[in-house]
Design a protein around this motif. Sequence first.
Motif, PDB file in Angstrom:
ATOM      1  N   ALA A   1      44.051  62.707 -17.714  1.00  0.00           N
ATOM      2  CA  ALA A   1      43.900  62.209 -16.346  1.00  0.00           C
ATOM      3  C   ALA A   1      44.621  60.880 -16.158  1.00  0.00           C
ATOM      4  O   ALA A   1      45.291  60.656 -15.140  1.00  0.00           O
ATOM      5  N   VAL A   2      44.505  59.992 -17.135  1.00  0.00           N
ATOM      6  CA  VAL A   2      45.185  58.697 -17.046  1.00  0.00           C
ATOM      7  C   VAL A   2      46.703  58.897 -17.029  1.00  0.00           C
ATOM      8  O   VAL A   2      47.427  58.281 -16.225  1.00  0.00           O
ATOM      9  N   MET A   3      47.188  59.746 -17.907  1.00  0.00           N
ATOM     10  CA  MET A   3      48.617  60.019 -17.979  1.00  0.00           C
ATOM     11  C   MET A   3      49.134  60.600 -16.661  1.00  0.00           C
ATOM     12  O   MET A   3      50.170  60.169 -16.138  1.00  0.00           O
ATOM     13  N   ARG A   4      48.383  61.522 -16.105  1.00  0.00           N
ATOM     14  CA  ARG A   4      48.839  62.186 -14.893  1.00  0.00           C
ATOM     15  C   ARG A   4      48.764  61.269 -13.672  1.00  0.00           C
ATOM     16  O   ARG A   4      49.550  61.411 -12.733  1.00  0.00           O
ATOM     17  N   ARG A   5      47.845  60.319 -13.699  1.00  0.00           N
ATOM     18  CA  ARG A   5      47.824  59.365 -12.592  1.00  0.00           C
ATOM     19  C   ARG A   5      49.105  58.535 -12.597  1.00  0.00           C
ATOM     20  O   ARG A   5      49.695  58.271 -11.544  1.00  0.00           O
ATOM     21  N   GLY A   6      49.526  58.104 -13.777  1.00  0.00           N
ATOM     22  CA  GLY A   6      50.772  57.351 -13.865  1.00  0.00           C
ATOM     23  C   GLY A   6      51.957  58.165 -13.370  1.00  0.00           C
ATOM     24  O   GLY A   6      52.847  57.645 -12.673  1.00  0.00           O
ATOM     25  N   GLU A   7      51.984  59.445 -13.720  1.00  0.00           N
ATOM     26  CA  GLU A   7      53.061  60.317 -13.257  1.00  0.00           C
ATOM     27  C   GLU A   7      53.014  60.497 -11.744  1.00  0.00           C
ATOM     28  O   GLU A   7      54.057  60.511 -11.072  1.00  0.00           O
ATOM     29  N   LEU A   8      51.816  60.621 -11.206  1.00  0.00           N
ATOM     30  CA  LEU A   8      51.655  60.771  -9.758  1.00  0.00           C
ATOM     31  C   LEU A   8      52.174  59.534  -9.026  1.00  0.00           C
ATOM     32  O   LEU A   8      52.871  59.641  -8.006  1.00  0.00           O
ATOM     33  N   GLU A   9      51.853  58.373  -9.554  1.00  0.00           N
ATOM     34  CA  GLU A   9      52.320  57.139  -8.917  1.00  0.00           C
ATOM     35  C   GLU A   9      53.844  57.050  -8.966  1.00  0.00           C
ATOM     36  O   GLU A   9      54.485  56.603  -8.003  1.00  0.00           O
ATOM     37  N   ALA A  10      54.441  57.503 -10.077  1.00  0.00           N
ATOM     38  CA  ALA A  10      55.901  57.500 -10.183  1.00  0.00           C
ATOM     39  C   ALA A  10      56.513  58.470  -9.175  1.00  0.00           C
ATOM     40  O   ALA A  10      57.539  58.174  -8.540  1.00  0.00           O
ATOM     41  N   SER A  11      55.903  59.635  -9.016  1.00  0.00           N
ATOM     42  CA  SER A  11      56.372  60.607  -8.034  1.00  0.00           C
ATOM     43  C   SER A  11      56.294  60.034  -6.625  1.00  0.00           C
ATOM     44  O   SER A  11      57.227  60.199  -5.821  1.00  0.00           O
ATOM     45  N   CYS A  12      55.204  59.365  -6.329  1.00  0.00           N
ATOM     46  CA  CYS A  12      55.042  58.763  -4.990  1.00  0.00           C
ATOM     47  C   CYS A  12      56.095  57.693  -4.731  1.00  0.00           C
ATOM     48  O   CYS A  12      56.571  57.539  -3.601  1.00  0.00           O
ATOM     49  N   ASP A  13      56.469  56.961  -5.766  1.00  0.00           N
ATOM     50  CA  ASP A  13      57.540  55.970  -5.608  1.00  0.00           C
ATOM     51  C   ASP A  13      58.849  56.663  -5.234  1.00  0.00           C
ATOM     52  O   ASP A  13      59.575  56.205  -4.345  1.00  0.00           O
ATOM     53  N   VAL A  14      59.163  57.765  -5.901  1.00  0.00           N
ATOM     54  CA  VAL A  14      60.396  58.501  -5.612  1.00  0.00           C
ATOM     55  C   VAL A  14      60.377  59.029  -4.180  1.00  0.00           C
ATOM     56  O   VAL A  14      61.390  58.964  -3.468  1.00  0.00           O
ATOM     57  N   LEU A  15      59.236  59.545  -3.745  1.00  0.00           N
ATOM     58  CA  LEU A  15      59.120  60.148  -2.418  1.00  0.00           C
ATOM     59  C   LEU A  15      58.826  59.119  -1.328  1.00  0.00           C
ATOM     60  O   LEU A  15      58.759  59.476  -0.149  1.00  0.00           O
ATOM     61  N   ARG A  16      58.660  57.877  -1.741  1.00  0.00           N
ATOM     62  CA  ARG A  16      58.350  56.776  -0.808  1.00  0.00           C
ATOM     63  C   ARG A  16      57.084  57.054   0.004  1.00  0.00           C
ATOM     64  O   ARG A  16      57.018  56.801   1.207  1.00  0.00           O
ATOM     65  N   VAL A  17      56.096  57.608  -0.678  1.00  0.00           N
ATOM     66  CA  VAL A  17      54.792  57.818  -0.043  1.00  0.00           C
ATOM     67  C   VAL A  17      54.187  56.450   0.272  1.00  0.00           C
ATOM     68  O   VAL A  17      54.086  55.589  -0.597  1.00  0.00           O
ATOM     69  N   GLY A  18      53.782  56.282   1.514  1.00  0.00           N
ATOM     70  CA  GLY A  18      53.285  54.976   1.930  1.00  0.00           C
ATOM     71  C   GLY A  18      51.906  54.651   1.400  1.00  0.00           C
ATOM     72  O   GLY A  18      51.621  53.496   1.056  1.00  0.00           O
TER      73      GLY A  18
END
Length: 277
Positions: free
Chosen positions: A66-83
């Motif tokens: 879960a911790v690992m995937r949260r970091g990946e999710l945050e990186a994905s959001c940075d790429v997609l510029r999720v506000g």
Amino acid sequence: MADRPLTLMAVHAHPDDEATGTGGVLRRYAAEGIRTVLVTCTDGSCGDGPGGAKPGDPGHDPGAVAVMRRGELEASCDVLRVGHLELLGYADSGMMGWPTNSAPGSFWSTPVDEAAARLAELMLRYQPDVVVTYDENGFYGHPDHIQANRITMAALSLTGMASKVYWTTAPRSMMKQFGQIMREFGTDWEEPDPSDAGEGPEIGLPDEEITTWVDTTEFGSQKFDALAAHASQGENIFFLRMGKERFTQLMGVETFVRVHDTTGAPLPETDLFAGLR
């Protein structure tokens, strides 16, 4: 409308779901100045662990996953510029029939009204004009996707939010092409057997039943990179084997069914915000 930005809210089940079906629209609308909000319902703890370890295998620690995937999710959001990223934090329920379905704290076992009330609070905070989630079968029958649909529709009923509501889908014509490409890359793909009709909802819809076709080709590279950010799940993300050019050709248009509308925008449409600007 004058004192707040147009807002898109996407409600997804797990980390990485945001990129597959809505990565293009999230990135496109962010580029157009629309506020984007991603709600991720579960922690993804039933995903692959280090070395591809599956739930129940030695070396699979759900908390660490879960911790690992949260970091990946945050990186994905940075790429997609999720506000704005909002995490409901429920435990991943795993695939239908897994023991984790009924585990304490799992999303699937959480009462719909309880989770919907939490989502409703986020809707009242962000006041989305457009809300996107899965269809009633969760696109392919995953319990957390089904639950995401249920709580989203319940939260919308509670709040009266959103001028337009969409369910993600895929055209059957694309599913056939997808199967051909999977076989090309040496991945098993079974054509649906007509004799199995009635055993479960078929994935996707006939092309003529799809109401909304959004061209996100311009952002195919970013959508690919957002998926690639979920590196721990690479074994399960077939699309990454294609390379960016082939990926963009296949995944450059995102498709939806409009299930609620107050704008009167004519169908079919090519913009989730048709009638709102």
